[in-house]
Design a protein around this motif. Structure first.
Motif, mmCIF file in Angstrom:
data_model
loop_
_atom_site.group_PDB
_atom_site.id
_atom_site.type_symbol
_atom_site.label_atom_id
_atom_site.label_comp_id
_atom_site.label_asym_id
_atom_site.label_seq_id
_atom_site.Cartn_x
_atom_site.Cartn_y
_atom_site.Cartn_z
ATOM 1 N N VAL A 33 6.529 3.219 2.778
ATOM 2 C CA VAL A 33 5.856 2.194 3.192
ATOM 3 C C VAL A 33 6.957 1.045 3.215
ATOM 4 O O VAL A 33 8.155 0.810 2.111
ATOM 5 C CB VAL A 33 5.244 1.483 1.833
ATOM 6 C CG1 VAL A 33 4.697 0.210 1.950
ATOM 7 C CG2 VAL A 33 4.134 2.571 1.525
ATOM 8 N N ILE A 76 -2.152 0.370 5.899
ATOM 9 C CA ILE A 76 -2.424 0.258 4.220
ATOM 10 C C ILE A 76 -3.078 -1.354 4.290
ATOM 11 O O ILE A 76 -3.584 -0.666 3.266
ATOM 12 C CB ILE A 76 -1.353 0.895 3.611
ATOM 13 C CG1 ILE A 76 -0.291 0.152 3.905
ATOM 14 C CG2 ILE A 76 -0.558 1.966 4.060
ATOM 15 C CD1 ILE A 76 0.693 0.206 2.878
ATOM 16 N N ASN A 197 1.074 4.079 -5.554
ATOM 17 C CA ASN A 197 1.737 3.875 -4.855
ATOM 18 C C ASN A 197 3.410 4.205 -5.917
ATOM 19 O O ASN A 197 2.538 5.440 -6.651
ATOM 20 C CB ASN A 197 2.019 2.386 -5.046
ATOM 21 C CG ASN A 197 1.491 1.739 -6.038
ATOM 22 O OD1 ASN A 197 2.091 1.956 -6.653
ATOM 23 N ND2 ASN A 197 0.586 0.472 -5.359
ATOM 24 N N ARG A 217 1.978 7.354 -1.492
ATOM 25 C CA ARG A 217 2.747 5.699 -0.553
ATOM 26 C C ARG A 217 3.504 4.947 -1.217
ATOM 27 O O ARG A 217 3.586 4.429 -2.230
ATOM 28 C CB ARG A 217 1.342 5.365 -0.240
ATOM 29 C CG ARG A 217 0.455 5.490 0.162
ATOM 30 C CD ARG A 217 -1.265 4.341 0.409
ATOM 31 N NE ARG A 217 -1.046 3.604 -0.241
ATOM 32 C CZ ARG A 217 -1.933 3.953 -1.385
ATOM 33 N NH1 ARG A 217 -3.428 5.479 -1.974
ATOM 34 N NH2 ARG A 217 -2.421 2.915 -2.900
HETATM 35 C C1 LIG Z 1 2.260 -1.847 -0.709
HETATM 36 C C2 LIG Z 1 1.274 -0.861 -0.674
HETATM 37 C C3 LIG Z 1 2.031 0.495 -1.228
HETATM 38 C C4 LIG Z 1 3.650 0.190 -1.772
HETATM 39 O O1 LIG Z 1 3.153 0.126 -2.894
HETATM 40 P P1 LIG Z 1 5.244 0.024 -3.456
HETATM 41 O O2 LIG Z 1 5.023 -0.052 -4.919
HETATM 42 O O3 LIG Z 1 6.363 -0.488 -3.392
HETATM 43 O O4 LIG Z 1 5.351 1.659 -3.791
HETATM 44 C C5 LIG Z 1 1.174 1.230 -1.277
HETATM 45 N N1 LIG Z 1 -0.233 1.524 -1.384
HETATM 46 C C6 LIG Z 1 -0.566 -0.656 -0.443
HETATM 47 C C7 LIG Z 1 -2.334 0.024 0.110
HETATM 48 C C8 LIG Z 1 0.206 -1.133 -0.482
HETATM 49 O O5 LIG Z 1 -0.460 -2.442 0.048
#
Ligand SMILES: *Cc1c(COP(=O)(O)O)cnc(C)c1O
Length: 353
Positions: A33, A76, A197, A217
């Motif tokens: 991401v 995303i 995430n 992600r």
């Molecule tokens: C920002 C985001 C992520 C990544 O989150 P991190 O905490 O930086 O790993 C994953 N999925 C979605 C839908 C996001 O908006």
């Protein structure tokens, strides 16, 4: 030019390598991401060889910058109905949760004779985006299957964002169950079961990730080297791949309490001051327009941030061993939010080392 965001590409490479190995060892693909640093191409292109499977970003503008990078791209953030032309152009997969938007996507794809892949978002209780009731999801899928130019390739959830809910075997396990139900009920093959995430890494590292999750992600764990359920550093990863460097424009001894009747400050807050005598104060040329002062940690442990207005930040350097003077540079580590806002500020120079 200062302020300057210094990016250590070798540290980032190491972070990507560690996290991609952790994911791949558990048969989980890694979507990197890139939103925290506005998806700068000069950064992403140096990291793609380190084991990234997808590039993911919340902004279509960011994915557009990466159009020449040869990895599948995921949008995303559920798309705005006004940006769908760009969504099908610059993303290979988009996350969705609204039939009306998916229908509009289908219509655009039909007119261009292309197939667009979507992942359906399911909300496991964090209460941001996604279907909350399974019945609602199933009803929508029935309709989506009638759309000739839309292919459902997965299901995803997002936790620890609005509701601060920590990923567990129970909530993440439910996503896997729902994915299985969808596959059986609709004869679909959900390649992507995207479990979360950076807050899901702890679950994975402890070997408690429910079997059936096939993707994560990850942003913060790569850029700042820590998982986000508990804020623990990841072994072997760097926390200082990004550093903010600012320049001192004034350095004077002054009292710690302002003189006169106290009203409200430049941002409408009524401040309270503790009398700590005469302090040696340094002003650096950065401010609230660029960054929230709570998102900075001075690398010099003897500096404290006293306050900031739109373009000035005031530091207490009384206890520092370094004799700060005009033109000196002061370094800071950043929170995720600080990294985002300083990356976004056009007044902050970006340097890749
Ligand atoms: C920002 C985001 C992520 C990544 O989150 P991190 O905490 O930086 O790993 C994953 N999925 C979605 C839908 C996001 O908006």
């Amino acid at each position: 030019m200062y302020p300057k965001l210094e990016i250590d590409i070798n540290k980032l490479k190491q972070n990507v390598k560690i996290i991609s190995r952790m994911c791949h060892d558990k048969n989980i693909s890694l979507a990197f991401v890139t939103k925290s640093f506005c998806a700068r191409k000069e950064i992403v292109e140096k990291l793609v060889e380190e084991g990234i499977d997808y590039i993911a970003d919340s902004r279509i503008n960011n994915l557009k910058k990466l159009k020449d990078i040869n990895l599948p791209k995921i949008l995303i953030r559920i798309p705005m109905i006004s940006e769908l032309e760009d969504v099908i152009k610059y993303s290979d997969i988009s996350f969705n949760s609204e039939l009306k938007t998916i229908k509009a996507l289908n219509e655009i794809c039909e007119s261009k004779n292309i197939i667009h892949n979507i992942v359906l978002m399911f909300d496991l209780g964090d209460l941001r985006e996604g279907y909350f009731y399974e019945e609602d999801l199933f009803n929508n899928i029935e309709n989506i299957q009638k759309f000739k130019n839309i292919k459902i390739v997965g299901i995803a959830t997002n936790l620890t964002c609005y509701g601060a809910i920590i990923p567990s075997e129970i909530n993440t396990g439910r996503l896997v169950e729902i994915a299985k139900n969808v596959e059986n009920k609709f004869g679909l093959n959900l390649e992507i079961v995207s479990g979360g995430n950076s807050s899901s890494l702890d679950l994975m590292m402890n070997d408690n990730m429910p079997k059936g999750v096939t993707n994560l992600r990850i942003g913060e764990s790569i850029v700042l080297g820590r998982e986000t359920a508990y804020g623990k550093n990841i072994e072997g990863a760097y926390q200082d791949a990004f550093k903010l460097v600012c320049e001192v424009v004034e350095c004077k001894e002054k009292p710690s309490v302002p003189i006169g009747e106290i009203g409200v400050d430049a941002f409408g807050n009524k401040p309270v001051y503790e009398d700590r005598g005469i302090l040696k104060r340094a002003i650096i040329a950065i401010g609230k327009q660029d960054i929230d002062m709570d998102s900075l940690t001075p690398v010099d442990p003897f500096i404290t941030i006293l306050g900031a207005s739109s373009d000035h930040m005031i530091l207490d350097v009384t206890k520092s061993n370094q004799k700060y003077n005009i033109g000196d540079k002061v370094e800071f580590l950043l929170t995720y939010g600080g990294l985002m806002s300083s990356s976004t500020s056009e007044y902050v120079e970006k340097i890749i080392n």
